[in-house]
Write an enzyme that holds these catalytic residues in place. Structure first.
Site, PDB file in Angstrom:
ATOM      1  N   CYS A  14       0.793  -1.179   0.004  1.00 47.50           N
ATOM      2  CA  CYS A  14      -0.105   0.150  -0.085  1.00 47.50           C
ATOM      3  C   CYS A  14       0.821   1.240   0.128  1.00 47.50           C
ATOM      4  O   CYS A  14       0.439   2.444  -0.306  1.00 47.50           O
ATOM      5  CB  CYS A  14      -0.967  -0.010   1.030  1.00 47.50           C
ATOM      6  N   ASN A  15       2.226   1.059   0.389  1.00 49.71           N
ATOM      7  CA  ASN A  15       2.889   2.444   0.334  1.00 49.71           C
ATOM      8  C   ASN A  15       4.424   2.269  -0.397  1.00 49.71           C
ATOM      9  O   ASN A  15       5.239   3.131  -0.212  1.00 49.71           O
ATOM     10  CB  ASN A  15       3.150   2.911   1.930  1.00 49.71           C
ATOM     11  N   GLY A  45     -13.234  -5.204   1.944  1.00 45.25           N
ATOM     12  CA  GLY A  45     -12.177  -5.850   1.900  1.00 45.25           C
ATOM     13  C   GLY A  45     -11.936  -7.028   2.960  1.00 45.25           C
ATOM     14  O   GLY A  45     -11.679  -6.337   3.947  1.00 45.25           O
ATOM     15  N   ALA A  46     -11.834  -8.073   2.592  1.00 45.09           N
ATOM     16  CA  ALA A  46     -11.513  -9.223   3.421  1.00 45.09           C
ATOM     17  C   ALA A  46     -10.316 -10.109   3.364  1.00 45.09           C
ATOM     18  O   ALA A  46      -9.929 -11.266   3.876  1.00 45.09           O
ATOM     19  CB  ALA A  46     -12.847 -10.127   3.666  1.00 45.09           C
ATOM     20  N   GLN A  64       4.797  -9.446   3.987  1.00 41.82           N
ATOM     21  CA  GLN A  64       4.521  -9.219   2.409  1.00 41.82           C
ATOM     22  C   GLN A  64       5.766  -9.581   1.642  1.00 41.82           C
ATOM     23  O   GLN A  64       5.684  -9.781   0.687  1.00 41.82           O
ATOM     24  CB  GLN A  64       4.400  -7.511   2.542  1.00 41.82           C
ATOM     25  N   GLU A 109       6.337  -1.537  11.995  1.00 45.37           N
ATOM     26  CA  GLU A 109       4.936  -2.250  11.583  1.00 45.37           C
ATOM     27  C   GLU A 109       5.371  -3.788  11.252  1.00 45.37           C
ATOM     28  O   GLU A 109       6.256  -3.893  10.367  1.00 45.37           O
ATOM     29  CB  GLU A 109       4.058  -1.723  10.919  1.00 45.37           C
TER      30      GLU A 109
END
Length: 452
Positions: free
Chosen positions: A50-51, A189-190, A120, A114
């Site tokens: 996401c970033n 979103g799951a 990821q 985090e």
């Protein structure tokens, strides 16, 4: 072969550019194929979160690889490389390894410390490996990076120092619209981030919770874990009208929260309802840009979250983590230098065997009457002498290679003995995000040998 990192993240690029660069799983195969189709990039892994969007590559040449990676990213974003380069950072050799280790440790994250980034990175490597894109070099780098990430989270208090992106978004959201405790929540979103959101919301006292997803079954499973209710996206407009806070984190490439849906929800909520807080943690954004202008709506996306968290101070745990990363980078560099000496040692011994074989053949032709026992004794003596002469230099070369600059000794041996196939290694180049732009701002990217 050296390691190169080329990427853009929340600090160097606006969300709209990150949206265009992001690589959904359905398009990963094509991007990886494009990266390794040229002559200079041999191996590749793509990390798209996401970033950040980053290419990790094992390359034969720096500038040639930079050109190939730049062209792939330019084609993906639709932005000319001369313009795109202003938002890219490049790391090479040891600096590239340091960056990967820092990323997987959570030190380069939007929310420092985090833990989600560890999974990821693992998923990114496994996905690339499934397409045959990484090889021996990236395998070693990524496996070591994952080990370093685990060590940082085990040996430091960085987990306590850091937060998840969801926790940070809730904190900043509460600053904008007031306490979220007891507010009605909708999660769109799951996936893994959606599941983390549900658990975090419940822990923070937000609820009741509704979870919607493209596939209703997945939404029901996530909702059941937090005592909420689930469904598919057909119920989105109705769920919006009942929610006080919306957290969206889908992998969709098109907007999920449209202006029409959100506008209708605001009307249904009535003028006395509190502001609707939308925490959009997706890249590309799940929320249409026009929603930002709706009265009664506060949209917090990755860009806004980046700005809100920009000046948070580093903790002692972060410093401890950085120290571990630096130690591990030095250890990895020493190991890599020692392995790079091996081909030189093999080539040197092969050259010695060539010389010995040639001299023995010459001796045999000059002394044809020499008996077999004497021949074997002469051959053993000659080989023992050569092996003894080579032993100390090869052992020292391996020892010296582990120190910074140790590759010079192997290079000297290759030069002195004219060992074919072992060209001088390229000098290491490091380009920091705010450093010299390695691309020429012109109609073509940097060509081989040009530096500025």
């Amino acid at each position: 072969m050296s390691v190169v990192v080329v990427g853009l993240n929340h600090r160097t690029a606006p969300v709209r550019l990150l949206e265009r660069a992001s690589v959904p799983s359905s398009e990963l195969s094509g991007v990886l194929a494009a990266l390794i189709s040229g002559a200079h990039v041999a191996e590749a892994v793509v990390l798209s979160t996401c970033n950040r969007v980053e290419v990790y590559a094992a390359v034969n040449t720096f500038h040639g690889a930079l050109h190939e990676i730049g062209q792939v990213l330019s084609a993906r974003t639709g932005v000319h490389i001369a313009e795109l380069a202003d938002h890219l950072y490049v790391h090479y050799s040891d600096a590239a390894v340091r960056h990967v280790f820092s990323v997987v440790s959570g030190l380069d994250s939007l929310v420092v410390g985090e833990p989600q980034i560890l999974g990821q990175v693992r998923d990114a490597y496994n996905a690339a490996d499934g397409h045959g894109a990484p090889g021996r070099v990236l395998h070693e780098v990524m496996q070591q990076a994952l080990r370093v990430g685990k060590r940082v989270h085990t040996d430091t208090d960085i987990d306590r120092a850091g937060q998840s992106v969801v926790t940070a978004a809730l904190r900043v959201g509460a600053e904008r619209v007031g306490s979220l405790t007891g507010r009605r929540a909708l999660i769109v979103g799951a996936g893994s981030l959606g599941a983390l959101t549900a658990a975090t919301l419940r822990r923070e006292g937000v609820g009741p919770i509704t979870v919607l997803n493209r596939t209703g079954g997945t939404a029901h499973r996530v909702a059941a874990g937090v005592g909420g209710r689930g469904g598919d996206l057909t119920g989105l407009r109705a769920a919006l009208s009942e929610a006080d806070i919306v957290v969206t984190a889908t992998g969709a490439t098109e907007a999920v929260l449209t202006y029409q849906d959100v506008s209708a929800a605001i009307t249904a909520r009535g003028p006395e309802a509190p502001d609707l807080a939308i925490l959009d943690l997706a890249v590309p954004r799940d929320t249409e840009r026009a929603v930002d202008a709706l009265p009664g709506v506060v949209v917090l996306d990755i860009e806004a979250l980046t700005a809100a968290l920009a000046n948070e101070p580093a903790s002692l745990a972060v410093e401890d983590a950085r120290s571990i990363v630096e130690t591990e980078v030095e250890a990895f560099a020493a190991w890599q230098r020692s392995t790079e000496v091996a081909p030189t040692v093999v080539a040197l011994r092969a050259r010695a065997d060539q010389v010995v074989a040639g001299e023995l053949e010459r001796l045999h032709s000059r002394l044809p009457d020499l008996d077999e026992v004497s021949r074997r004794e002469v051959e053993k003596t000659v080989r023992r002498v050569v092996s003894t002469l080579l032993h100390t230099p090869t052992v020292r070369m391996k020892e010296l290679a582990t120190a910074p600059g140790g590759d010079r000794y192997a290079a000297a041996v290759r030069e002195l003995f004219l060992l074919d196939g072992h060209a001088r290694p390229a000098a290491a180049v490091t380009v920091e995000p705010d450093g010299v732009n390695p691309w020429i701002v012109a109609d073509s990217v940097l060509s081989e040998g040009e530096v500025r």
